[in-house]
Design an enzyme around this catalytic site. Sequence first.
Site, PDB file in Angstrom:
ATOM      1  N   PRO A  13       0.811  -1.219   0.000  1.00 36.50           N
ATOM      2  CG  PRO A  13      -0.068  -1.065   2.153  1.00 36.50           C
ATOM      3  CD  PRO A  13       0.699  -1.966   1.255  1.00 36.50           C
ATOM      4  CD  GLU A  14       4.336   2.615  -3.398  1.00 33.26           C
ATOM      5  OE1 GLU A  14       4.481   3.703  -3.964  1.00 33.26           O
ATOM      6  OE2 GLU A  14       4.957   1.600  -3.748  1.00 33.26           O
ATOM      7  CE  LYS A  17       4.765   5.322   1.268  1.00 33.13           C
ATOM      8  NZ  LYS A  17       6.086   4.721   1.501  1.00 33.13           N
ATOM      9  NE  ARG A  22      13.664  -0.443   0.301  1.00 34.47           N
ATOM     10  CZ  ARG A  22      13.076   0.352   1.155  1.00 34.47           C
ATOM     11  NH1 ARG A  22      12.137   1.148   0.762  1.00 34.47           N
ATOM     12  NH2 ARG A  22      13.418   0.331   2.420  1.00 34.47           N
TER      13      ARG A  22
END
Length: 294
Positions: A2-3, A61, A278
């Site tokens: 979720p952004e 967010k 990442r």
Amino acid sequence: MPELPEVEVVRRGLERWVAHRTVADVEVLHPRAVRRHTAGPDDFAHRLTGHRIGTPSRRGKYLWLPLEDTDQSVLAHLGMSGQLLVQPYSAPDEKHLRVRVRFADIPPAPDPAAEGTELRFVDQRTFGGLSLHDNTPDGLPDVIAHIARDPLDPLFDDDAFHQALRRKRTTVKRALLDQSLISGVGNIYADEALWRTRLHYERPTATLTRPVTTALLGHVRDVMTAALAVGGTSFDSLYVNINGESGYFDRSLDAYGREGLPCKRCGTPMRRRPWMNRSSYFCPKCQRAPRVSS
DNA sequence: CAAGGCTCCTGATAGC
DNA sequence: TGCTATCAGGAGCCTT
């Protein structure tokens, strides 16, 4: 993950299904889900009970539910895998159900469809959580006062953002993920916006010209607006959010997750590079690496 | 003080 | 088949 667009979908769902309902009971099933509430799970549950929920707000967010007649809000962050679901009481508990909020709806409820439902915070990886905080005079939970406005906020200051980039000794993707400069951008939309702007993720921010910053912000807004439009298709469901990932937008991604696939602009195979624990996805032809500074 | 790195967590998947 | 390694990654906190 979720952004901003996914969180905004959740906020709209909460506005429809949870706002103006009074909390009757709170059940914390996993203490880690309320770890940012330093007074503990029992205090969290006790302080919510009996209060009516106001209109949900969001910055980046983070989203929060004001408690009417108090100067406090329930702050929520979904982390990696968090979901806020509105479910019928009778729905079986989800495997990773962490917090349950029941409401004291007195028939007839304002919206008949809202009867018999409860709010559930479900989170597999427990990076997200709920907590209760005092509001600042702006109506913002005090613990997120350091978070910058997000790019869809009408009061976001493009020029101030550009000047901040020029002052920083950092690279453009780090800056996009720095919530104190611009909030709501995560790894996926950062890669998407950089691809659209033809910027390499390691480009020093001090070298960005005002037109490039303007283009970058434009692409950030475009990609988030497009994702939000697609995520909105799930409003009909009782589910407040979609699936905890990037919703229906994943089929529209141009960069993220496309290692080895042809660049949609020039056909060159896309690359993935390990970056800050990442990954960064980019086109080696469209997004040239910056010259190494001495 | 700024910048960069570490860590929390669980499940899917790859590789042997 | 079953084990281990890797990856997903936001943000608070720690180190340099």
